[in-house]
Design an enzyme around this catalytic site. Structure first.
Site, PDB file in Angstrom:
ATOM      1  N   GLU A   1       0.942  -1.137  -0.249  1.00 32.07           N
ATOM      2  CA  GLU A   1      -0.033  -0.022  -0.097  1.00 32.07           C
ATOM      3  C   GLU A   1       1.050   1.448   0.047  1.00 32.07           C
ATOM      4  OE1 GLU A   1      -1.432   3.076   1.688  1.00 32.07           O
ATOM      5  OE2 GLU A   1      -2.256   1.927   3.271  1.00 32.07           O
TER       6      GLU A   1
ATOM      7  N   CYS B   1      -2.315   9.050   3.280  1.00 28.65           N
ATOM      8  CA  CYS B   1      -2.504   8.595   2.029  1.00 28.65           C
ATOM      9  C   CYS B   1      -3.640   9.048   1.345  1.00 28.65           C
ATOM     10  CB  CYS B   1      -2.215   7.242   2.070  1.00 28.65           C
ATOM     11  SG  CYS B   1      -0.444   6.747   2.682  1.00 28.65           S
TER      12      CYS B   1
END
Length: 453
Positions: A255, A289
């Site tokens: 990720e 993020c």
């Protein structure tokens, strides 16, 4: 009210946890800085290649017995882990705030969310059934079953050390794997505390927590006995990890960076947008993020959207000492991050037509602070749009029609999350399906839950 950082840090046992015991690390140490002052709070030992070998060995020794447990027994152990973490939730929240520079009043929900995820995956571990069974070819009976891969190396980032460690380790443990967890050396404190709590309730070697720099991380990723590497981090780091893992064909769970697009159409409910925008963008000082930093608005609507965001910055944001419980935006995590954000904004302002509506400066005084910033007139090809800022900086880029909005939203190398704001269900679904991102929120931004990827 403020919290004494020294008291929080000095209360911790900062040794790695290997095989269920606290161990002394090697002679090499890593400084842990206070983001609010820029001074060193403490140091942790780098376990080095020898520590990696010891941790992987402990995980290997524990894995077969852990995998052989009935799912309900593994679930019971993880529920006990959740209980002991919950008993130390207040301490974990303070440690997380001190370590990352998060406002102390905003970390308790992160800890509570992590505890919820432990319990969710503990329960889910009892439902890991095979996909199908049947007599497909006589005289054989065929079936499929799920089996643990073995040892998982979990590399967690500095922006949400506790929460993202939980995301990595608990599903792996629930499935019968053992784990070696290495947090970012910039923010190891809550993860080390987590390791000490785990040692009280989990079998020795099931969860091992080590600390180290890049060479230690490389030794872990390359280790022949590690079957899967799970990394949350920057894209450049992800590429390096992929190369390291290729030699032994390890499984990867990556990720990486995000640069979330936010598309507001003419019929967007701006009151609702304003209500949720602080948490969508400025929690954790924009070091998220899927922070709502890349805003797209119809050309004739830019001024109204800018006014909404500017009002959030001027009226809702309270920057300051993160251990003051009246503050909701603290410093960036490091001097390097502060320098990076400063440079991105400075280069953006060199382009014709770009203006800073609010912010755009490093406040005087110590620490790694950067003022929440709104930039207007930023083009789609600007570096600050194309790259992940990872700081409290918002850009607004105008679009002419729906097609261009989707083109702009998809027009970067990132694709973690994004949001669509419209009162039209048809448009919201159509645009959400057109976005090349993993998660799309409609008339909201940033909500997560254990039941969803």
């Amino acid at each position: 009210m403020t919290t004494d950082r020294a008291a929080v840090v000095n209360a911790l046992d900062l040794r790695p946890v290997i095989g269920g015991k606290a161990v002394d690390a090697g002679a090499s140490t890593l400084a842990v800085l206070d983001p609010a002052s820029g001074t060193t709070m403490t140091s942790v030992g780098d376990v080095g290649a020898a520590g990696v070998e010891e941790a992987v060995g402990a995980a290997r020794a524990a894995q077969a017995a852990w995998a052989a447990l009935e799912p309900r027994a593994r679930a019971a152990a993880l529920f006990a882990f959740a209980d002991i973490v919950e008993s130390e939730a207040a301490q974990l929240a303070r440690v997380e705030a001190v370590d990352v520079g998060k406002p102390v009043g905003m970390t308790p929900p992160e800890i509570a969310s992590g505890i919820d995820k432990i319990r969710f995956f503990a329960g889910a571990s009892r439902l890991l059934s095979g996909a199908s069974a049947g007599s497909y070819r006589q005289p054989y009976m065929s079936y499929q079953r799920r089996e643990p891969v073995g040892i998982v190396a979990a590399l967690s980032p500095w922006n949400y050390p506790f929460a993202l460690a939980i995301w990595k380790i608990i599903p792996a443990l629930a499935a019968g794997n053992t784990v070696v967890l290495k947090p970012s050396p910039e923010t190891p404190l809550s993860t080390l505390l987590l390791g000490h709590l785990a040692a009280q309730v989990l079998p020795p070697g099931v969860l091992n927590v080590i600390v180290g720099g890049p060479e230690t991380g490389a030794a872990l990723v390359r280790h022949a006995d590690v079957a899967t590497v799970s990394l949350t981090g920057g894209t450049a780091t992800g590429k390096v990890v992929m190369r390291m893992a290729a030699d032994s064909l390890k499984r990867l769970v990556l990720e990486l960076g995000g640069n979330a697009p936010v598309i507001l159409f003419e019929d967007a409910d701006l009151d609702r947008f304003r209500e949720g925008y602080f948490m969508a963008m400025f929690r954790n000082t924009g070091q998220d993020c899927h922070a709502a930093s890349r805003v797209y608005a119809p050309r004739g609507m830019v001024d109204r959207v800018a006014a909404v965001i500017e009002s959030v910055i001027r009226e809702d944001v309270r920057v300051g000492d993160n251990m003051d419980d009246t503050v909701n935006v603290g410093p960036l995590v490091s001097a390097a991050q502060q320098d990076r954000v400063t440079a991105l904004v400075a280069r953006a302002l060199e382009a014709p037509g770009v203006e800073c509506a609010v912010g755009g400066e490093r406040p005087d005084g110590g620490g790694f602070f950067y003022s929440p910033t709104l930039l207007l007139g930023v083009g789609q090809e600007a570096e600050i749009v194309q790259q992940e800022t990872f700081g409290p900086v918002v850009t607004i880029t105008p679009f002419d029609d729906e097609r261009q909005a989707v083109e702009f939203a998809n027009g970067t190398a990132f694709g973690l999350g994004g949001s669509v704001w419209s009162r039209s269900i048809d448009r919201a679904i159509r645009v959400a399906e057109a976005l090349r991102v993993g998660t799309v929120w409609v008339n909201g931004h940033g909500a997560t839950i254990a039941e969803m990827p």
